[in-house]
Scaffold this motif. Structure first.
Motif, short mmCIF file in Angstrom:
data_model
loop_
_atom_site.label_atom_id
_atom_site.label_comp_id
_atom_site.label_asym_id
_atom_site.label_seq_id
_atom_site.Cartn_x
_atom_site.Cartn_y
_atom_site.Cartn_z
N HIS A 1 1.28 -1.20 -0.39
CA HIS A 1 -0.02 0.09 0.17
C HIS A 1 1.05 0.81 -0.40
CE1 HIS A 1 -3.43 -2.26 2.08
NE2 HIS A 1 -3.45 -2.53 0.70
N THR A 2 1.66 1.22 1.20
CA THR A 2 3.10 2.42 0.75
C THR A 2 3.19 2.62 -0.69
OG1 THR A 2 3.09 2.44 3.01
CG2 THR A 2 4.85 3.06 2.03
N ARG B 1 0.66 4.27 -2.56
CA ARG B 1 0.82 5.58 -2.07
C ARG B 1 1.68 6.12 -2.98
NH1 ARG B 1 -0.39 5.95 4.16
NH2 ARG B 1 -1.31 7.95 3.58
N LEU C 1 -14.34 8.45 0.49
CA LEU C 1 -13.51 9.57 0.30
C LEU C 1 -13.13 10.04 1.78
CD1 LEU C 1 -11.58 10.86 -1.61
CD2 LEU C 1 -12.96 12.73 -0.80
N PRO D 1 -12.40 7.68 4.63
CA PRO D 1 -11.54 7.00 5.43
C PRO D 1 -10.00 8.01 4.91
CG PRO D 1 -13.05 5.47 4.95
CD PRO D 1 -13.24 6.75 4.30
N ARG D 2 -9.41 8.16 4.08
CA ARG D 2 -8.38 8.33 3.64
C ARG D 2 -8.62 10.60 3.26
NH1 ARG D 2 -9.13 8.39 -2.52
NH2 ARG D 2 -10.63 7.77 -3.38
N ASP E 1 -5.15 11.95 3.49
CA ASP E 1 -3.93 11.87 2.51
C ASP E 1 -4.56 12.59 1.37
OD1 ASP E 1 -3.72 9.26 4.21
OD2 ASP E 1 -4.92 7.89 2.55
N ARG E 2 -2.64 12.06 1.30
CA ARG E 2 -1.76 13.36 -0.09
C ARG E 2 -2.53 13.40 -1.15
NH1 ARG E 2 4.48 12.93 3.06
NH2 ARG E 2 3.09 13.74 5.07
N THR F 1 -5.15 13.96 -1.97
CA THR F 1 -7.11 13.13 -1.90
C THR F 1 -8.06 14.15 -1.91
OG1 THR F 1 -6.50 11.58 -0.33
CG2 THR F 1 -8.80 12.02 -0.62
N THR G 1 -10.97 12.15 -8.93
CA THR G 1 -9.43 11.55 -9.04
C THR G 1 -9.39 11.71 -10.45
OG1 THR G 1 -11.25 9.50 -9.39
CG2 THR G 1 -10.99 9.83 -7.25
N ALA H 1 -3.90 17.51 4.14
CA ALA H 1 -2.87 16.26 4.41
C ALA H 1 -2.30 17.70 5.45
CB ALA H 1 -1.83 15.89 3.31
#
Length: 496
Positions: A254-255, A258, A419, A421-422, A425-426, A428, A432, A449
């Protein structure tokens, strides 16, 4: 050496250790029994020797003047093999005979009498070897100047002890064989779960963990993970380790995803202004009349500022990730939020901006005022950009229980559930595809973020709750100790 081979080696060493221990225990018990039985038999024999000496002394006392008289041996009751002797005042053997079965006592030879001459007259029992007769337990009894030596053979005792040693040795060998077999079965059965654990570990070690997609690693069976046994604890620990390996690989994947997305988004965000700058520069170089130089310079400046802002945001996030210290000073969060709301009102006049203060303590925070202002401004800008005109946006400042809480609440359409939960995040964004209809229709996806990173750098927390018609971002920051000790004037509320 593989785990299974190590386990077999451990099993062998364990069996050898158990075998040696059993042999030592059996040998100790056998020797102890032999010594105890020997002491018992010798004690019984010594009692009989003392009785024989007393009887012999009584018989010799009938005729004390006859120093060579052993006629008392002819009386009944004397055991076969018993020997008796009369001693002189100096301890010399005057006469000695041995009792025979169904025959008269036989006189001892000079050599046999010489073997008895060394017996001390101390009243104790001694062991001596009489040539041609055997090993005897003898003692000397004395009364009224009469000295008599009496002794009994040790053949029966020695034969009994020898037989007992043979029997105990046979029993010990049989017991060792049975115990060894039982121990071998028990050890193999108890170590069988470890064998299965080792097989699982070997299978996992052969998995290509360094490449490819690895899922569904083999686990130790549930029957081998019972925490009540040592083997079960090992199996449960191995399963936990395998779970951690899989979760770590999933987190790493996942990292990496991302990171790839971050690079793609950053490349796109930087490519767009660069393309605009290159296009306007090319038109200006051609000297075409299709575009005015002033407009071109404005667009170049705007795109340059946009690119510069993106780069600065990325650098700020990098510095926060590295844990670099921020500026530290006393910050009045009530004044800071009021200024941010005023700025938002100037920028977004088509929204209804309000400020509420609920203060039990002074809302003084130790931190970087510029960065904290950026946090509040980003949240207000997020509410302005993602809500329609006429939306009511309320900024609430609360200070109680040594905490300062800032809430940014609006009654807009809310954050999409997928959207939520994240949302911190950067890069986001709800869009999309990275396409924006207008320059103000959305940012680069770094605002929230950055707000989260700055809040964490101030030892605070940030969260969001959103449903259609109500979205609320919450920031919690620790209040300065000096400020929390000073009570606020009273609870107040204000609107901007």
């Amino acid at each position: 050496m593989t785990a299974r081979r190590r386990l077999r080696s451990l099993r062998t060493r364990l069996l050898v250790f158990i075998g040696v221990t059993l042999v030592a225990v059996c040998a100790t018990m056998a020797l102890t029994m032999v010594f105890v039985q020997r002491a018992y038999l010798l004690g019984n024999l010594d009692d009989r020797v003392d009785n024989a000496a007393e009887r012999s002394l009584g018989g010799a006392g009938l005729h004390p003047e006859l120093t060579d008289d052993l006629s008392f041996l002819l009386a009944s009751g004397h055991p076969t093999g018993m020997l008796a002797a009369r001693l002189g005042d100096d301890g010399d053997i005057l006469t000695a005979e041995v009792v025979r079965q169904d025959a008269r006592p036989r006189a001892l030879t000079d050599a046999q009498r010489a073997a008895l001459a060394g017996v001390r007259t101390d009243g104790s029992t001694h062991t001596t070897t009489v040539p041609g007769v055997g090993i005897y337990r003898v003692t000397v009894a004395e009364s009224d100047g009469v000295r008599v030596l009496a002794g009994l053979p040790m053949d029966d005792v020695q034969h009994m002890i020898s037989g007992m040693v043979v029997v105990e040795a046979a029993v010990a060998v049989a017991g060792l064989a049975v115990a060894g077999g039982i121990c071998a079965v028990v050890v193999r059965r108890q170590l069988r779960p470890l064998d299965r654990v080792a097989a699982t570990a070997a299978e996992v070690s052969r998995a290509p963990l360094d490449r490819g997609e690895v899922t569904g690693l083999t686990r130790v069976p549930a029957r081998d993970t019972d925490p009540a046994s040592e083997a079960g604890q090992v199996g449960a620990a191995l399963n936990r380790m395998i779970d951690h390996v899989e979760s770590s690989r999933t987190a790493r994947r996942h990292t990496e995803e991302r990171m790839r997305r971050l690079l793609a988004d950053a490349s796109h965000e930087l490519r767009t202004p660069l393309a605009s700058i290159a296009g306007y520069a090319e038109l200006m170089n051609r000297g075409t009349d299709r575009i005015e130089p002033v407009l071109a310079w404005r667009r170049v400046s705007a795109e340059s500022a946009r690119m510069t802002g993106l780069v600065e945001d990325l650098l700020l996030l990098a510095r926060l990730d590295e844990g670099r210290p921020l500026q530290s000073s006393e910050v009045d969060m009530a004044a800071l939020v009021a200024e941010a709301v005023w700025d938002a009102r100037v920028t977004g006049g088509d929204h209804d901006w309000q400020l509420e203060l609920h203060l039990d303590d002074m809302p003084l925070v130790l931190g970087d005022g510029v960065r904290l202002h950026q946090v509040v401004a980003n949240l207000l800008a997020n509410a302005r950009v993602h809500t329609p005109a006429g939306t009511r946006v309320v900024a609430v400042v609360e200070a109680r229980d040594a905490r300062c809480v800032v809430r940014i609440r609006d009654d807009g359409p809310g954050v999409p559930p997928a959207l939520l939960p994240r949302v911190f995040d950067r890069f986001t964004r709800a869009d999309t595809s990275r396409a924006r209809a207008t320059p103000d229709s959305g940012g680069s996806g770094l605002g929230l973020a950055i707000a989260a990173a700055i809040t964490r750098a101030h030892r605070g927390r940030i969260g969001v709750e959103s449903v259609p018609g109500r979205t609320e971002f919450t920031i919690e920051l620790p209040v300065m100790e000096e400020a929390s000790a000073v009570p606020a004037a009273r609870r107040s509320a204000a609107s901007v």
